[in-house]
Design an enzyme around this catalytic site. Structure first.
Site, mmCIF file in Angstrom:
data_model
loop_
_atom_site.group_PDB
_atom_site.id
_atom_site.type_symbol
_atom_site.label_atom_id
_atom_site.label_comp_id
_atom_site.label_asym_id
_atom_site.label_seq_id
_atom_site.Cartn_x
_atom_site.Cartn_y
_atom_site.Cartn_z
ATOM 1 C CD GLU A 51 -0.953 0.649 3.677
ATOM 2 O OE1 GLU A 51 -1.304 1.835 3.550
ATOM 3 O OE2 GLU A 51 -1.192 -0.044 4.676
ATOM 4 C CE LYS A 113 -6.138 6.614 5.758
ATOM 5 N NZ LYS A 113 -6.261 6.822 7.228
ATOM 6 C CB VAL A 133 -6.196 -2.191 3.750
ATOM 7 C CG1 VAL A 133 -6.570 -3.670 3.568
ATOM 8 C CG2 VAL A 133 -4.993 -2.068 4.687
ATOM 9 C CB SER A 167 -12.119 -0.306 8.534
ATOM 10 O OG SER A 167 -11.254 -0.306 7.418
ATOM 11 C CB SER A 168 -14.089 0.281 3.303
ATOM 12 O OG SER A 168 -12.804 0.853 3.135
ATOM 13 C CG ASP A 169 -9.052 -1.620 5.605
ATOM 14 O OD1 ASP A 169 -9.233 -0.931 4.577
ATOM 15 O OD2 ASP A 169 -8.211 -1.328 6.489
ATOM 16 C CE LYS A 186 -1.651 1.654 14.568
ATOM 17 N NZ LYS A 186 -1.392 3.082 14.271
#
Length: 332
Positions: A51, A113, A133, A167-169, A186
């Site tokens: 990334e 971003k 990501v 998160s869209s991850d 985290k």
């Protein structure tokens, strides 16, 4: 650091001597793949996606450039070709040369971003985008890169059951067949709910040489994983089975922090808990919470959290490259 096989290393060195100019190698004319990455993919050599948000938003220049170069070197030293992904002047680039890496590093936070939702806008407006990501996974899958290395993935934020801050991850892992090698998430996030959400998305979550999901700066999170993998070859077998079954989703391989950084990891975890308490006392919530927590943890630890972050990415790069090499050998 373990060395790669002679044949794999020699192939990587031959490719490293190629001109790294950009040329389209897939059916999508909007995307450019470097000659080096293109040849590696077409000949079945191992490639690792990287990334670019960590370069633009993770640390200041020139530390970000040096880290990016070191991570790419680690991937090469372990037998694979690195493919750092970013959007430059509206063009998604798969595999950056040194000039492009430096340009992105100097941009810093002026580069947008870019998650999956932002890709079309950044391309349409010919902006510069540093891929997160989810966006990196999207482009890796588009050109056929099966392994992606990052520091950590996003997750469900604390109180996410009320804010829906997820998160869209996680949804990307549920719909994009790329294996992600990371140090978990985290502990400022809600790890149990993150794992529950990944289960809902049908994502296989495996831990590397441990039975417990790592919490980025620390080896343990208190959460067990359904799968344990003890070698790059076992990881490759899982990735291969996932792809051959056409499950359509990704695999998350969580690598715990290296032993030599576990002590500082405990100190950082203590700082995280202090920052969380301060956030509650100051009633800092929603979008403002994560930036506050990350900045405060870096202040409390005197920059140790950033040093550990870099070490984690390098460790993941070495392991991810070995997994990519094992997968390439399995597919021959």
């Amino acid at each position: 650091m373990a060395s790669s096989s002679p044949s794999s290393s020699s192939a990587v060195k031959r490719l490293s001597n190629l001109s790294n100019h950009l040329s389209p190698t897939n059916s999508n004319p909007l995307v450019k793949v470097s000659a080096q990455v293109s040849q590696a993919l077409s000949t079945g050599l191992p490639v690792v996606a990287l990334e670019s948000t960590i370069i633009s938003h993770g640390m200041p220049y020139p530390q970000n450039l040096e880290t990016a170069k070191e991570v790419e070197a680690i991937v090469r030293d372990n037998g694979a070709i690195p493919a750092t992904i970013a959007i430059l002047d509206g063009v998604p680039c798969i595999g950056l040369n040194l000039e492009q890496l430096e340009r992105l590093a100097r941009m810093g936070k002026s580069a947008q971003k870019t998650a999956r939702r932002d890709i079309a806008y950044v391309v349409a407006t010919k902006r510069n985008g540093a891929t997160t990501v989810s966006a990196t996974m999207f482009f890796a899958a588009m050109v056929g890169i099966p392994v992606f290395v990052t520091g950590r993935i996003g997750g469900v934020h604390r109180h996410g059951e009320h804010t829906m801050d997820i998160s869209s991850d996680l949804t990307e892992l549920g719909r994009t067949p790329v294996a992600v090698v990371s140090a978990g998430v985290k502990s400022i996030l809600d790890i149990p709910r993150t794992l529950e959400y990944l289960e809902t998305q049908g994502v296989c979550v495996a831990a590397y040489k441990t039975n417990e999901f790592p919490a980025f700066f620390t080896e343990t999170s208190g959460c067990k994983v359904p799968c344990r993998l003890d070698s790059p070859e076992e990881c490759a077998q899982l990735i291969d089975a996932n792809r051959k079954l056409n499950l359509g989703n990704g695999v998350l391989i969580a690598v715990p922090i290296a032993k030599e950084y576990s002590a500082s990891g405990s100190l950082i975890e203590s700082a995280i808990q202090q920052a969380l308490t301060e956030a509650r006392e100051k009633n800092i919530t929603g979008n403002a919470e994560t930036p506050f927590l990350l900045a405060r943890v870096n202040e409390i630890t005197g920059g140790a959290s950033l040093a550990s972050n870099i070490a984690l990415v390098k460790n993941n790069a070495a392991i991810g490259a070995k997994i990519s090499v094992a997968l390439a050998q399995l597919l021959k």
